[in-house]
Design a protein around this motif. Sequence first.
Motif, PDB file in Angstrom:
ATOM      1  N   LYS A 142      -3.076   1.023   6.463  1.00  0.00           N
ATOM      2  CA  LYS A 142      -2.295  -0.021   5.577  1.00  0.00           C
ATOM      3  C   LYS A 142      -1.233  -0.576   6.162  1.00  0.00           C
ATOM      4  O   LYS A 142      -0.289   0.214   6.691  1.00  0.00           O
ATOM      5  CB  LYS A 142      -2.521   0.649   4.280  1.00  0.00           C
ATOM      6  CG  LYS A 142      -3.792   0.933   3.698  1.00  0.00           C
ATOM      7  CD  LYS A 142      -4.421  -0.335   3.342  1.00  0.00           C
ATOM      8  CE  LYS A 142      -5.828  -0.028   2.686  1.00  0.00           C
ATOM      9  NZ  LYS A 142      -6.652  -1.126   2.427  1.00  0.00           N
ATOM     10  N   ALA A 145       3.729  -3.515   3.843  1.00  0.00           N
ATOM     11  CA  ALA A 145       3.749  -4.361   2.637  1.00  0.00           C
ATOM     12  C   ALA A 145       2.726  -3.495   1.588  1.00  0.00           C
ATOM     13  O   ALA A 145       2.992  -3.680   0.370  1.00  0.00           O
ATOM     14  CB  ALA A 145       3.570  -5.596   2.618  1.00  0.00           C
ATOM     15  N   GLU A 146       1.594  -3.400   2.045  1.00  0.00           N
ATOM     16  CA  GLU A 146       0.272  -2.799   1.051  1.00  0.00           C
ATOM     17  C   GLU A 146       0.704  -1.698   0.732  1.00  0.00           C
ATOM     18  O   GLU A 146       0.567  -1.152  -0.439  1.00  0.00           O
ATOM     19  CB  GLU A 146      -0.949  -2.899   1.904  1.00  0.00           C
ATOM     20  CG  GLU A 146      -1.545  -4.126   2.518  1.00  0.00           C
ATOM     21  CD  GLU A 146      -2.664  -3.788   3.281  1.00  0.00           C
ATOM     22  OE1 GLU A 146      -4.009  -4.667   2.978  1.00  0.00           O
ATOM     23  OE2 GLU A 146      -2.527  -3.140   3.952  1.00  0.00           O
ATOM     24  N   ARG A 147       1.246  -0.766   1.377  1.00  0.00           N
ATOM     25  CA  ARG A 147       1.887   0.492   0.817  1.00  0.00           C
ATOM     26  C   ARG A 147       2.937   0.492  -0.194  1.00  0.00           C
ATOM     27  O   ARG A 147       2.844   1.225  -0.973  1.00  0.00           O
ATOM     28  CB  ARG A 147       2.270   1.407   2.102  1.00  0.00           C
ATOM     29  CG  ARG A 147       1.133   1.852   2.925  1.00  0.00           C
ATOM     30  CD  ARG A 147       1.443   2.837   4.025  1.00  0.00           C
ATOM     31  NE  ARG A 147       2.634   2.730   4.753  1.00  0.00           N
ATOM     32  CZ  ARG A 147       2.804   2.136   5.966  1.00  0.00           C
ATOM     33  NH1 ARG A 147       1.743   1.774   6.888  1.00  0.00           N
ATOM     34  NH2 ARG A 147       4.044   2.315   6.590  1.00  0.00           N
ATOM     35  N   LYS A 148       3.759  -0.317   0.082  1.00  0.00           N
ATOM     36  CA  LYS A 148       4.980  -0.540  -0.746  1.00  0.00           C
ATOM     37  C   LYS A 148       4.763  -1.039  -2.175  1.00  0.00           C
ATOM     38  O   LYS A 148       5.334  -0.673  -3.124  1.00  0.00           O
ATOM     39  CB  LYS A 148       6.049  -1.371  -0.308  1.00  0.00           C
ATOM     40  CG  LYS A 148       6.966  -0.792   0.736  1.00  0.00           C
ATOM     41  CD  LYS A 148       8.060  -1.640   1.373  1.00  0.00           C
ATOM     42  CE  LYS A 148       8.747  -0.732   2.209  1.00  0.00           C
ATOM     43  NZ  LYS A 148      10.063  -1.595   2.876  1.00  0.00           N
ATOM     44  N   THR A 149       3.592  -1.816  -2.278  1.00  0.00           N
ATOM     45  CA  THR A 149       3.042  -2.318  -3.557  1.00  0.00           C
ATOM     46  C   THR A 149       1.944  -1.582  -4.396  1.00  0.00           C
ATOM     47  O   THR A 149       1.312  -2.027  -5.109  1.00  0.00           O
ATOM     48  CB  THR A 149       2.457  -3.775  -3.408  1.00  0.00           C
ATOM     49  OG1 THR A 149       1.353  -3.752  -2.502  1.00  0.00           O
ATOM     50  CG2 THR A 149       3.543  -4.911  -2.767  1.00  0.00           C
ATOM     51  N   SER A 150       1.612  -0.293  -3.586  1.00  0.00           N
ATOM     52  CA  SER A 150       0.672   0.263  -4.363  1.00  0.00           C
ATOM     53  C   SER A 150       1.124   1.353  -5.205  1.00  0.00           C
ATOM     54  O   SER A 150       1.838   2.397  -4.457  1.00  0.00           O
ATOM     55  CB  SER A 150      -0.252   1.046  -3.082  1.00  0.00           C
ATOM     56  OG  SER A 150      -1.008   1.685  -3.619  1.00  0.00           O
ATOM     57  N   GLN A 151       1.013   1.348  -6.412  1.00  0.00           N
ATOM     58  CA  GLN A 151       1.426   2.483  -7.195  1.00  0.00           C
ATOM     59  C   GLN A 151       0.541   3.664  -6.754  1.00  0.00           C
ATOM     60  O   GLN A 151       1.452   4.972  -6.834  1.00  0.00           O
ATOM     61  CB  GLN A 151       0.903   2.091  -8.592  1.00  0.00           C
ATOM     62  CG  GLN A 151       1.426   3.149  -9.761  1.00  0.00           C
ATOM     63  CD  GLN A 151       2.835   3.293  -9.855  1.00  0.00           C
ATOM     64  OE1 GLN A 151       3.673   2.349  -9.643  1.00  0.00           O
ATOM     65  NE2 GLN A 151       3.143   4.622 -10.118  1.00  0.00           N
ATOM     66  N   TYR A 153      -0.292   4.943  -3.913  1.00  0.00           N
ATOM     67  CA  TYR A 153       0.582   5.309  -2.732  1.00  0.00           C
ATOM     68  C   TYR A 153       1.709   5.949  -3.010  1.00  0.00           C
ATOM     69  O   TYR A 153       2.328   7.044  -2.586  1.00  0.00           O
ATOM     70  CB  TYR A 153       0.615   4.194  -1.728  1.00  0.00           C
ATOM     71  CG  TYR A 153       1.318   4.693  -0.167  1.00  0.00           C
ATOM     72  CD1 TYR A 153       0.348   5.366   0.500  1.00  0.00           C
ATOM     73  CD2 TYR A 153       2.681   4.622   0.020  1.00  0.00           C
ATOM     74  CE1 TYR A 153       0.885   5.687   1.970  1.00  0.00           C
ATOM     75  CE2 TYR A 153       3.144   5.124   1.114  1.00  0.00           C
ATOM     76  CZ  TYR A 153       2.305   5.581   2.238  1.00  0.00           C
ATOM     77  OH  TYR A 153       2.703   6.141   3.226  1.00  0.00           O
TER      78      TYR A 153
END
Length: 195
Positions: A142, A145-151, A153
């Motif tokens: 990932k 950006a995807e990791r930062k927006t995932s609750q 994660y």
Amino acid sequence: MDPEHPSVLIVEDEPDLANLYAAWLDEGYDVSTAYDGTEALESIEETVDIVLLDRRMPGLSGDTVLDTIRERDLDCRVAMVTAVEPDFDIIGMGFDDYLVKPVSKDELHSIIDRLLLRSSYDEQLQTLFALASKKALLDAQKTEAERKTSQEYAELEDRLAVLKANVAETMEELLESDSYRRLCQDITRETVFED
């Protein structure tokens, strides 16, 4: 677990692939195969050490098989070996490690060796390593950006931080404990006498 010949169950709905994996592993392990989820659940027992589990199978999916293994509280390590690219849904799954197909003979041997080693750890360390594997997998698959927006994660990172702190605290307590020091001395003496 028989340390001389650990048992591995390969759950794969493509018989040619399952048989190839079995041939690769046959020399070092007691290998059995199941070609679907139902057969896997019928054949799995207390003596299975490692399960190599495909996620996408007709009938019972690998996810369902995994859930059932954990519900039965079987003391085995499970590696998902699948063509399904990991997503954040893996965080809540009860597997110990995850390989994306295609996999090599060396990768299978390596994952089994790691899982057998983890079997000797206590539950706290097993959980830590399972979560760390999931984080490493998602870090590789990932974007930032995807990791930062995932609750999910973010919760995974929090759980890892808490577990690392708990393990560090446990290790500190063990190191301060006189009985731990004596145990290490006893092990050292045993090793010296065996040599």
